[in-house]
Design an enzyme around this catalytic site. Structure first.
Site, mmCIF file in Angstrom:
data_model
loop_
_atom_site.group_PDB
_atom_site.id
_atom_site.type_symbol
_atom_site.label_atom_id
_atom_site.label_comp_id
_atom_site.label_asym_id
_atom_site.label_seq_id
_atom_site.Cartn_x
_atom_site.Cartn_y
_atom_site.Cartn_z
ATOM 1 N N ARG A 7 -24.683 3.628 -0.173
ATOM 2 C CA ARG A 7 -24.907 1.926 -0.312
ATOM 3 C C ARG A 7 -25.509 1.599 1.097
ATOM 4 N NH1 ARG A 7 -18.539 0.872 -2.264
ATOM 5 N NH2 ARG A 7 -19.139 0.842 -4.103
ATOM 6 N N ARG B 60 0.887 -1.127 -0.067
ATOM 7 C CA ARG B 60 0.129 -0.036 0.035
ATOM 8 C C ARG B 60 0.878 1.160 0.180
ATOM 9 N NH1 ARG B 60 -5.432 1.039 2.235
ATOM 10 N NH2 ARG B 60 -5.683 3.029 3.041
ATOM 11 N N HIS C 230 -12.428 5.469 3.914
ATOM 12 C CA HIS C 230 -13.053 4.791 2.961
ATOM 13 C C HIS C 230 -12.401 3.596 2.659
ATOM 14 C CE1 HIS C 230 -15.262 3.829 -0.773
ATOM 15 N NE2 HIS C 230 -14.182 4.211 -1.410
ATOM 16 N N ASP D 91 -20.399 4.812 0.145
ATOM 17 C CA ASP D 91 -20.657 3.908 1.548
ATOM 18 C C ASP D 91 -21.877 4.341 2.032
ATOM 19 O OD1 ASP D 91 -17.655 2.686 1.813
ATOM 20 O OD2 ASP D 91 -17.598 4.873 1.331
#
Length: 316
Positions: free
Chosen positions: A156, A93, A180, A153
């Site tokens: 959703r 990452r 997020h 989000d």
């Protein structure tokens, strides 16, 4: 900050799936007067602008759509950054973030040099950290640098809760906050259908199962990965979320959206971008709404913010 001739101009950096999903949704909505497309592949940007323009006769309003370069951002109201590099096999990452930071420097520096003085809206993942990087590279007031955050989000979550309780998602008032990503949280103490607490609804009706309802939060967190597994990428939902944020800014709606905003003491957190409900208007983030979280929810939110801060500090 905004154009004196009242022309609403948007610049989209990155004409991949996300950028073009936004551009198409914006065209269909008719929310701006001028849309500039910028990509390192100039030919692709030109092709996308041409393709969109050919549908103008079917659109709600007229719009000027064209490909250009960073110099053309000087009179834009909002620059939306959807560009970035993909993760390589086996790449961690932090390495991905370092490469994306270099990409953002190559984008933001010439935009600032153009004289741009509007609002940055960031969609590139990991969005909270990339929004923080944008703010640092631009030197802009943090209120004028916003990330898409947990806007999608939250949408959703409301959609899934609406399905479960058989109500219009527009009447579901619940939020996803924090990163997020995997550490995001759903504060159930602040989840309502109309004015009735979802917790009270569950307690008062045996037809509803507590574990099923709370499991919806996990479904929201894993939604992107399931979509990616099925179709390789997510872009329609975030494209529409970006349109909602842009319209809120251009129309000075002062609507509340869960964008990635800089926390400056709210929730006991300092100097980190995270998804939080905020009042959005023409000047960007007007105010962060501080939810009345339980102690457990507050600790989880702070842990999410600590993770973001730790990750950001590892970038060279």
């Amino acid at each position: 900050m905004f154009n004196m001739d009242f022309t609403k101009k948007i610049a989209v950096v990155g004409t991949g799936f996300v950028g073009m999903s936004f551009a198409y949704a914006m065209l269909c909505d008719g929310g701006c007067d001028e849309m500039l497309l910028i990509d390192i592949d100039k030919q692709k940007a030109e092709g996308e602008a041409m393709d969109l323009s050919h549908g103008l006769s079917f659109a709600k309003t007229n719009m000027k759509i064209y490909a250009g370069d960073y110099r053309d951002c000087r009179d834009a109201d909002i620059v939306i950054i959807c560009a970035g590099v993909s993760q390589k096999p086996g790449e961690d990452r932090i390495s991905l973030l370092q490469r994306n930071t270099a990409v953002f420097q190559s984008i933001i520096t010439p935009i600032i040099q153009s004289g741009f003085d509007g609002i940055f809206l960031v969609a590139t993942n990991p969005v909270d950290i990339m929004t923080s990087i944008t703010q640092k590279l631009s030197g802009f007031d943090c209120r004028r640098v916003i990330g898409s955050g947990t806007t999608l989000d939250t949408a959703r979550l409301r959609y899934l809760l609406g399905n479960y309780f058989s109500v219009d998602p527009k009447n579901v008032h619940a939020y996803v906050i924090g990163e997020h990503g995997d550490s995001e949280i759903t504060p159930w103490s602040q989840a309502f259908i109309s004015t009735k607490s979802i917790r009270d609804i569950i307690d008062g009706d045996p037809a509803y199962d507590e574990q099923e309802v709370y499991g919806i939060a996990k479904e929201v967190t894993g939604a992107a990965q399931r979509i990616i597994a099925a179709k390789k990428a997510t872009y329609y939902g975030i494209g529409m979320a970006l349109v909602r944020i842009v319209k809120t800014i251009l129309s000075d709606e002062k609507s509340i959206l869960t964008v990635s905003a800089m926390l400056r003491g709210e929730y006991g957190v300092q100097n980190v971008y995270a998804g939080v409900p905020a009042i959005i208007g023409r000047d960007g983030v007007r105010e962060i709404i501080t939810l009345s979280l339980t102690e457990d929810e507050l600790q989880k939110f702070r842990a999410s913010c600590d993770f973001l801060k730790k990750t950001a500090s590892a970038i060279q």
